[in-house]
Scaffold this motif. Structure first.
Motif, PDB file in Angstrom:
ATOM      1  N   UNK A  95      38.130  44.615  54.304  1.00  0.00           N
ATOM      2  CA  UNK A  95      38.288  43.844  53.072  1.00  0.00           C
ATOM      3  C   UNK A  95      39.638  43.123  53.081  1.00  0.00           C
ATOM      4  N   UNK A  96      39.765  42.139  52.205  1.00  0.00           N
ATOM      5  CA  UNK A  96      41.025  41.405  52.089  1.00  0.00           C
ATOM      6  C   UNK A  96      42.165  42.359  51.749  1.00  0.00           C
ATOM      7  N   UNK A  97      41.920  43.284  50.837  1.00  0.00           N
ATOM      8  CA  UNK A  97      42.962  44.239  50.435  1.00  0.00           C
ATOM      9  C   UNK A  97      43.343  45.132  51.611  1.00  0.00           C
ATOM     10  N   UNK A  98      42.365  45.644  52.344  1.00  0.00           N
ATOM     11  CA  UNK A  98      42.654  46.485  53.503  1.00  0.00           C
ATOM     12  C   UNK A  98      43.491  45.730  54.528  1.00  0.00           C
ATOM     13  N   UNK A  99      43.128  44.490  54.788  1.00  0.00           N
ATOM     14  CA  UNK A  99      43.854  43.686  55.772  1.00  0.00           C
ATOM     15  C   UNK A  99      45.268  43.405  55.283  1.00  0.00           C
ATOM     16  N   UNK A 100      45.398  42.945  54.044  1.00  0.00           N
ATOM     17  CA  UNK A 100      46.710  42.584  53.515  1.00  0.00           C
ATOM     18  C   UNK A 100      47.649  43.788  53.481  1.00  0.00           C
ATOM     19  N   UNK A 125      44.899  39.242  61.249  1.00  0.00           N
ATOM     20  CA  UNK A 125      44.207  39.129  59.957  1.00  0.00           C
ATOM     21  C   UNK A 125      42.822  38.528  60.140  1.00  0.00           C
ATOM     22  N   UNK A 126      42.733  37.472  60.920  1.00  0.00           N
ATOM     23  CA  UNK A 126      41.454  36.799  61.173  1.00  0.00           C
ATOM     24  C   UNK A 126      40.441  37.772  61.778  1.00  0.00           C
ATOM     25  N   UNK A 127      40.850  38.450  62.848  1.00  0.00           N
ATOM     26  CA  UNK A 127      39.913  39.344  63.532  1.00  0.00           C
ATOM     27  C   UNK A 127      39.580  40.572  62.697  1.00  0.00           C
ATOM     28  N   UNK A 128      40.535  41.041  61.889  1.00  0.00           N
ATOM     29  CA  UNK A 128      40.259  42.189  61.014  1.00  0.00           C
ATOM     30  C   UNK A 128      39.210  41.832  59.970  1.00  0.00           C
ATOM     31  N   UNK A 129      39.334  40.647  59.384  1.00  0.00           N
ATOM     32  CA  UNK A 129      38.326  40.205  58.399  1.00  0.00           C
ATOM     33  C   UNK A 129      36.973  40.025  59.065  1.00  0.00           C
ATOM     34  N   UNK A 172      55.727  37.658  59.839  1.00  0.00           N
ATOM     35  CA  UNK A 172      54.472  38.397  60.017  1.00  0.00           C
ATOM     36  C   UNK A 172      53.598  38.276  58.771  1.00  0.00           C
ATOM     37  N   UNK A 173      54.214  38.438  57.608  1.00  0.00           N
ATOM     38  CA  UNK A 173      53.465  38.355  56.352  1.00  0.00           C
ATOM     39  C   UNK A 173      52.921  36.946  56.128  1.00  0.00           C
ATOM     40  N   UNK A 174      53.682  35.944  56.516  1.00  0.00           N
ATOM     41  CA  UNK A 174      53.176  34.569  56.438  1.00  0.00           C
ATOM     42  C   UNK A 174      51.971  34.405  57.350  1.00  0.00           C
ATOM     43  N   UNK A 175      52.022  35.008  58.534  1.00  0.00           N
ATOM     44  CA  UNK A 175      50.893  34.964  59.449  1.00  0.00           C
ATOM     45  C   UNK A 175      49.660  35.625  58.861  1.00  0.00           C
ATOM     46  N   UNK A 176      49.849  36.748  58.192  1.00  0.00           N
ATOM     47  CA  UNK A 176      48.726  37.430  57.530  1.00  0.00           C
ATOM     48  C   UNK A 176      48.102  36.501  56.489  1.00  0.00           C
ATOM     49  N   UNK A 177      48.945  35.879  55.674  1.00  0.00           N
ATOM     50  CA  UNK A 177      48.437  34.962  54.645  1.00  0.00           C
ATOM     51  C   UNK A 177      47.678  33.797  55.271  1.00  0.00           C
ATOM     52  N   UNK A 178      48.202  33.253  56.332  1.00  0.00           N
ATOM     53  CA  UNK A 178      47.524  32.136  57.022  1.00  0.00           C
ATOM     54  C   UNK A 178      46.186  32.594  57.589  1.00  0.00           C
ATOM     55  N   UNK A 179      46.176  33.750  58.232  1.00  0.00           N
ATOM     56  CA  UNK A 179      44.928  34.274  58.791  1.00  0.00           C
ATOM     57  C   UNK A 179      43.882  34.524  57.724  1.00  0.00           C
ATOM     58  N   UNK A 180      44.295  35.082  56.592  1.00  0.00           N
ATOM     59  CA  UNK A 180      43.354  35.325  55.500  1.00  0.00           C
ATOM     60  C   UNK A 180      42.869  34.003  54.897  1.00  0.00           C
TER      61      UNK A 180
END
Length: 107
Positions: A55-60, A46-50, A91-99
């Protein structure tokens, strides 16, 4: 490819290796280690994608689909792995943390 996208591409390749390599019988360093790896991996994605400009929506949405699909594939591919809903949630928690960290870093 831009320099900003390279870390994301590298993380995506690392995730493919980590998620789809055949499982081994080696003991884990501590109970729950696999959850730590899942969370850290998806936070880094998530971090590197942003940072690459997604966008946040694309990453999420993209990483949510990847999390669910990877668990499904682990269950059906002959790589000695099991599908685990807790891994997908981690994994989803990781995405939220990265964002969250990306948002904090931009302020």
């Amino acid at each position: 490819m831009t320099r900003r996208a390279l870390p994301f591409v590298i993380m995506a390749l690392i995730s493919l290796f980590a998620l789809f390599s055949p499982a081994t019988d080696a003991p884990l360093p501590f109970p729950g280690f696999d959850k730590v790896v899942h969370c850290a991996l998806f936070a880094a994605l998530a971090w590197t994608a942003r940072r690459a400009g997604f966008s946040i929506v694309q990453v999420a949405v993209g990483l949510a689909v990847y999390a669910v699909a990877s668990e499904f594939l682990q269950g059906v591919l002959p790589i000695n792995r099991d599908a685990d809903a807790w891994d997908a949630l981690t994994d989803l928690a990781g995405v939220a943390i990265g964002l969250w960290f990306t948002g904090r870093a931009r302020r």
